[in-house]
Motif scaffolding. Structure first.
Motif, PDB file in Angstrom:
ATOM      1  N   PRO B  12       6.387 -16.417  -5.468  1.00 43.59           N
ATOM      2  CA  PRO B  12       7.013 -17.636  -5.986  1.00 43.59           C
ATOM      3  C   PRO B  12       7.335 -17.471  -7.465  1.00 43.59           C
ATOM      4  O   PRO B  12       6.505 -16.958  -8.229  1.00 43.59           O
ATOM      5  N   VAL B  13       8.520 -17.864  -7.851  1.00 44.80           N
ATOM      6  CA  VAL B  13       8.923 -17.791  -9.255  1.00 44.80           C
ATOM      7  C   VAL B  13       9.732 -19.031  -9.600  1.00 44.80           C
ATOM      8  O   VAL B  13      10.252 -19.713  -8.719  1.00 44.80           O
ATOM      9  N   PHE B  14       9.854 -19.267 -10.907  1.00 45.55           N
ATOM     10  CA  PHE B  14      10.698 -20.368 -11.361  1.00 45.55           C
ATOM     11  C   PHE B  14      12.106 -19.846 -11.633  1.00 45.55           C
ATOM     12  O   PHE B  14      12.320 -18.667 -11.940  1.00 45.55           O
ATOM     13  N   GLU B  15      13.050 -20.746 -11.496  1.00 36.77           N
ATOM     14  CA  GLU B  15      14.443 -20.409 -11.743  1.00 36.77           C
ATOM     15  C   GLU B  15      14.611 -19.832 -13.140  1.00 36.77           C
ATOM     16  O   GLU B  15      13.957 -20.268 -14.085  1.00 36.77           O
ATOM     17  N   GLU B  16      15.456 -18.814 -13.241  1.00 32.62           N
ATOM     18  CA  GLU B  16      15.811 -18.098 -14.469  1.00 32.62           C
ATOM     19  C   GLU B  16      14.703 -17.147 -14.935  1.00 32.62           C
ATOM     20  O   GLU B  16      14.868 -16.481 -15.963  1.00 32.62           O
ATOM     21  N   ALA B  17      13.626 -17.057 -14.209  1.00 30.45           N
ATOM     22  CA  ALA B  17      12.578 -16.084 -14.549  1.00 30.45           C
ATOM     23  C   ALA B  17      12.938 -14.732 -13.955  1.00 30.45           C
ATOM     24  O   ALA B  17      13.702 -14.646 -12.980  1.00 30.45           O
ATOM     25  N   PRO B  18      12.389 -13.654 -14.520  1.00 31.56           N
ATOM     26  CA  PRO B  18      12.596 -12.337 -13.920  1.00 31.56           C
ATOM     27  C   PRO B  18      11.686 -12.159 -12.715  1.00 31.56           C
ATOM     28  O   PRO B  18      10.656 -12.821 -12.593  1.00 31.56           O
ATOM     29  N   VAL B  19      12.081 -11.249 -11.825  1.00 28.44           N
ATOM     30  CA  VAL B  19      11.251 -11.001 -10.644  1.00 28.44           C
ATOM     31  C   VAL B  19      11.267  -9.519 -10.299  1.00 28.44           C
ATOM     32  O   VAL B  19      12.245  -8.812 -10.562  1.00 28.44           O
ATOM     33  N   GLU B  20      10.154  -9.059  -9.772  1.00 25.47           N
ATOM     34  CA  GLU B  20      10.070  -7.694  -9.242  1.00 25.47           C
ATOM     35  C   GLU B  20       9.404  -7.765  -7.876  1.00 25.47           C
ATOM     36  O   GLU B  20       8.311  -8.316  -7.734  1.00 25.47           O
ATOM     37  N   LEU B  21      10.057  -7.200  -6.878  1.00 21.93           N
ATOM     38  CA  LEU B  21       9.491  -7.106  -5.533  1.00 21.93           C
ATOM     39  C   LEU B  21       9.146  -5.641  -5.307  1.00 21.93           C
ATOM     40  O   LEU B  21      10.005  -4.765  -5.418  1.00 21.93           O
ATOM     41  N   LYS B  69      10.216   8.944  -7.477  1.00 20.23           N
ATOM     42  CA  LYS B  69       9.721   9.896  -6.473  1.00 20.23           C
ATOM     43  C   LYS B  69       8.229  10.181  -6.648  1.00 20.23           C
ATOM     44  O   LYS B  69       7.491  10.284  -5.666  1.00 20.23           O
ATOM     45  N   SER B  70       7.786  10.293  -7.879  1.00 18.68           N
ATOM     46  CA  SER B  70       6.375  10.623  -8.108  1.00 18.68           C
ATOM     47  C   SER B  70       5.460   9.482  -7.687  1.00 18.68           C
ATOM     48  O   SER B  70       4.336   9.707  -7.242  1.00 18.68           O
ATOM     49  N   GLN B  71       5.950   8.256  -7.827  1.00 18.95           N
ATOM     50  CA  GLN B  71       5.170   7.085  -7.431  1.00 18.95           C
ATOM     51  C   GLN B  71       5.485   6.656  -5.994  1.00 18.95           C
ATOM     52  O   GLN B  71       4.860   5.722  -5.488  1.00 18.95           O
ATOM     53  N   THR B  72       6.433   7.335  -5.375  1.00 23.93           N
ATOM     54  CA  THR B  72       6.959   6.954  -4.039  1.00 23.93           C
ATOM     55  C   THR B  72       7.213   5.455  -3.976  1.00 23.93           C
ATOM     56  O   THR B  72       6.740   4.761  -3.072  1.00 23.93           O
ATOM     57  N   SER B  73       7.965   4.983  -4.952  1.00 23.03           N
ATOM     58  CA  SER B  73       8.242   3.555  -5.012  1.00 23.03           C
ATOM     59  C   SER B  73       9.735   3.306  -5.137  1.00 23.03           C
ATOM     60  O   SER B  73      10.508   4.167  -5.559  1.00 23.03           O
ATOM     61  N   PHE B  74      10.110   2.088  -4.773  1.00 27.51           N
ATOM     62  CA  PHE B  74      11.509   1.659  -4.859  1.00 27.51           C
ATOM     63  C   PHE B  74      11.480   0.145  -5.088  1.00 27.51           C
ATOM     64  O   PHE B  74      11.816  -0.639  -4.218  1.00 27.51           O
ATOM     65  N   HIS B  75      11.062  -0.249  -6.261  1.00 25.99           N
ATOM     66  CA  HIS B  75      10.892  -1.663  -6.572  1.00 25.99           C
ATOM     67  C   HIS B  75      12.228  -2.330  -6.879  1.00 25.99           C
ATOM     68  O   HIS B  75      13.092  -1.756  -7.544  1.00 25.99           O
ATOM     69  N   LEU B  76      12.336  -3.554  -6.436  1.00 22.26           N
ATOM     70  CA  LEU B  76      13.561  -4.354  -6.615  1.00 22.26           C
ATOM     71  C   LEU B  76      13.355  -5.320  -7.766  1.00 22.26           C
ATOM     72  O   LEU B  76      12.311  -5.976  -7.848  1.00 22.26           O
TER      73      LEU B  76
END
Lengths: 114, 114
Positions: B12-21, B69-76
């Motif tokens: 959950p986030v507030f409008e205009e805030a940044p987000v990372e999934l 690649k080193s972290q095997t991650s693909f964050h949005l």
């Protein structure tokens, strides 16, 4: 641009009945995939076809069968329906060998088994 | 075999805030990575994809993702979210760009509040 077409969009069936879901891929796409998404779940791969031949198989029940026709559309046939088959069924299509293409999804068919 | 882990089931986030999934993957071979978005009662829409090249990928609706690649991650990520971004977001991997099944994570429900 043309998208993947699925029909019907909604389907209600009774237990032990049969259902047929249809998928029309994007023009010039030669590969079709079927996915099942249960309520609150992630999509699960069922089966795929390339040039009318089955190319991969996932967790598809034996009660289900599918095929791809000469015009590249695909049909998913589901028999002896169970309550647990209630789900959103997605079809996706792609062009094999295209280095930049990817799977594009249709809007889904929502199947409800009563 | 591939697997995908989306670390947060709800964000959950507030409008205009940044987000990372967040998305982490596991595979014994090279993979291609995707983010799909699913609005309520709708199909899956491709947000962005990583095939090769620059590790920072820009997608539609102001979203971007970074392949590590080193972290095997693909964050949005998105620097400023809107109410209309409220949806389920799925990270997915594939062994091939165009002719291999997608393996999805469990999804992250992003809820943007006013």
């Amino acid at each position: 641009a043309a998208g993947v077409i699925q029909s019907p969009r909604h389907l209600i069936k009774e237990k032990r009945e049969t259902a047929t879901l249809k998928c029309y891929p994007i023009p010039r796409h030669d590969t079709v995939y079927w996915y099942q998404q249960g309520p609150g779940q992630d999509p699960q791969f069922l089966i795929s076809f390339y040039e009318k031949m089955q190319s991969d198989k996932g967790s598809i029940p034996d009660r289900f069968s599918a095929q791809q026709f000469s015009d590249y559309h695909s049909e998913l046939n589901m028999s002896s329906l169970e309550l647990g088959d209630s789900a959103l069924y997605f079809c996706a299509s792609s062009k094999q060998g295209a280095t930049t293409d990817t799977q594009y999804f249709g809007p889904g068919t929502r199947l409800t088994v009563l | 075999a591939q697997s995908v882990t989306q670390l947060d089931s709800q964000v959950p986030v507030f409008e205009e805030a940044p987000v990372e999934l967040r998305c982490n993957y596991s595979s014994s071979v090279s993979v291609y990575l995707f983010w799909y978005v699913q609005y309520p009662n709708q199909g899956l829409q491709l947000l962005l994809k990583y095939l090769s090249g620059s590790t920072l990928v820009k997608g539609i609706n102001g979203f971007e993702a970074e392949f590590n690649k080193s972290q095997t991650s693909f964050h949005l990520r998105k620097p400023s979210v809107h109410i209309s971004d409220t949806a389920e977001y799925f990270c997915a991997v594939s062994r091939s760009v165009s002719n291999y099944k997608l393996t999805f994570g469990k999804g992250t429900l992003l809820t943007v509040n006013p």
